[in-house]
Design a protein around this motif. Sequence first.
Motif, short mmCIF file in Angstrom:
data_model
loop_
_atom_site.label_atom_id
_atom_site.label_comp_id
_atom_site.label_asym_id
_atom_site.label_seq_id
_atom_site.Cartn_x
_atom_site.Cartn_y
_atom_site.Cartn_z
N TRP A 35 0.83 -1.21 0.00
CA TRP A 35 0.00 0.00 0.00
C TRP A 35 0.86 1.25 0.00
N THR A 36 1.88 1.29 0.86
CA THR A 36 2.73 2.48 0.92
C THR A 36 3.56 2.63 -0.34
N TYR A 37 3.93 1.50 -0.97
CA TYR A 37 4.64 1.60 -2.25
C TYR A 37 3.76 2.27 -3.29
N ARG A 38 2.50 1.86 -3.36
CA ARG A 38 1.58 2.48 -4.33
C ARG A 38 1.47 3.98 -4.07
N MET A 39 1.35 4.35 -2.80
CA MET A 39 1.28 5.78 -2.46
C MET A 39 2.55 6.50 -2.92
N ALA A 40 3.70 5.90 -2.65
CA ALA A 40 4.97 6.54 -3.01
C ALA A 40 5.12 6.66 -4.52
N ARG A 346 10.56 2.06 -10.67
CA ARG A 346 9.84 1.12 -9.79
C ARG A 346 10.65 0.83 -8.53
N ASP A 347 11.92 0.52 -8.73
CA ASP A 347 12.74 0.04 -7.60
C ASP A 347 13.00 1.12 -6.56
N GLU A 348 13.10 2.39 -6.97
CA GLU A 348 13.54 3.44 -6.06
C GLU A 348 12.40 4.26 -5.48
N ALA A 349 11.15 3.97 -5.86
CA ALA A 349 10.02 4.70 -5.29
C ALA A 349 9.80 4.27 -3.85
N SER A 350 9.75 5.23 -2.93
CA SER A 350 9.55 4.93 -1.51
C SER A 350 9.13 6.18 -0.78
N LEU A 351 8.29 6.00 0.24
CA LEU A 351 7.91 7.15 1.07
C LEU A 351 9.11 7.72 1.82
N PHE A 352 10.15 6.90 2.00
CA PHE A 352 11.31 7.33 2.77
C PHE A 352 12.48 7.73 1.88
N ALA A 353 12.26 7.84 0.57
CA ALA A 353 13.35 8.17 -0.36
C ALA A 353 13.56 9.68 -0.42
N ALA A 354 14.78 10.11 -0.11
CA ALA A 354 15.12 11.53 -0.21
C ALA A 354 15.43 11.92 -1.65
N HIS A 355 15.71 10.92 -2.51
CA HIS A 355 16.01 11.17 -3.92
C HIS A 355 14.86 10.66 -4.79
N PRO A 356 14.51 11.37 -5.84
CA PRO A 356 13.58 10.79 -6.80
C PRO A 356 14.26 9.62 -7.51
N PRO A 357 13.50 8.72 -8.12
CA PRO A 357 14.12 7.64 -8.89
C PRO A 357 15.05 8.19 -9.96
N THR A 358 16.17 7.52 -10.16
CA THR A 358 17.19 8.02 -11.09
C THR A 358 16.65 8.16 -12.50
N GLY A 359 15.78 7.25 -12.92
CA GLY A 359 15.20 7.36 -14.25
C GLY A 359 14.39 8.62 -14.43
#
Length: 404
Positions: A35-40, A346-359
């Motif tokens: 669920w949190t992944y979808r939100m992120a 897909r791999d780097e999406a997270s509510l706790f990620a300070a960086h956007p996905p590299t792509g």
Amino acid sequence: MRDAVPWCPGCEWNLDAYDPARRQREFGWSWIDRWTYRMAFRATRRQFAQLVGRPLGTDGSGAARTLTAAASVLLVAGVFALAVVGGWLIVAFPFPNLAVVPGVALVGLAIALRPRFGRLDPELEVLTRDQAPELFGLIEEVATAVGAPLPDVVGVDGAINAYAGTVGLRRRKVLCLGLPLWGSLTASEQVALLGHELGHFVNGDPRRGLLTQPAFTMLGSAADLFRPVRTTVGGGLVEMLGDALGRAFQWVMSRMLFVAYLLLISVALRDSQRAEYLADELAARVAGSTAATDLLDAFVGAESIALAVRRETQAGHGPDRWRSALAAARATGADRLPLLRQLSIRDEASLFAAHPPTGLRRQMLAGRPWQDPSVVLSEARMERIDAELGKEYDRFRRTVSWSG
């Protein structure tokens, strides 16, 4: 990529699929992680759509910055109030008295929850201008080009990474260059890396602000502090009941604080991700758009850097061979690169990620006006910088040889 859940490279259908085999657990329950992944993923995509093609600014998003600063002020004020009340209970009544017990407890709680502003990493090998005059000169040129202040501390470590941050109440600016990353990049990519990292001193990143930084640590520390711990083993019925009630209270407090931390951090990190996009734009301003996008592609292929550096280092070779090996790996994997960029979303999406996905960072940069470099690092000067870091490279080679 064979182990990844399939998606359509053309329309990106199913790119947002939750892939438990490629993700670390964040909460421990699969349904919450899903669920949190979808939100992120949605929040990351929505922010990208809002920012692409528009000025990124240096003052951050007003609402997120205001909320983060207000939360930090309230948290610091709350901890200060705990210390004042606790101190008053200790000294207000003649000793001995029972008020000392809660007073000491409140002061201890205030000390445990106090804001922490970081300290210099003990693993950082600090460099001086006398040791690396060419490197320091390059840092000055890049800082001038992006309008950033000079770092107070410059150092290297053995990570495939680089970072710029501020530590302590004096807010000392620290620039760290990971030797495996720095030594593997081309001359123009090294300039882009410096432009990005020094850009963090002027891009309005809330993780580095004195007024906003406490929001990133204090609620999480409080939630961890209240985590239930069994303190009574055996004993009578009264002791067991008291222990159960205490742990129930701790559990409720810990979860409430963690939910508050999650809500706050999810808002604050959106502003931090905007700041990363801006740091990439500053990297393009100083090194040129080609070098900045190539640098992001290097991050997408970080596994290739690790393999190339370890293989060449164990063979006794230095950064010149690292760059050659990485260039060969890039040429071999050029056909897979567009897929790796998509998969990173897909791999780097997270509510706790300070960086956007590299792509997405690369898409953002590629969609902006193309820029020519304002600072050019010649091959001869890069070789002189490599020579200045010779002792550090030798130390890294010994470490890799021992660990291999």
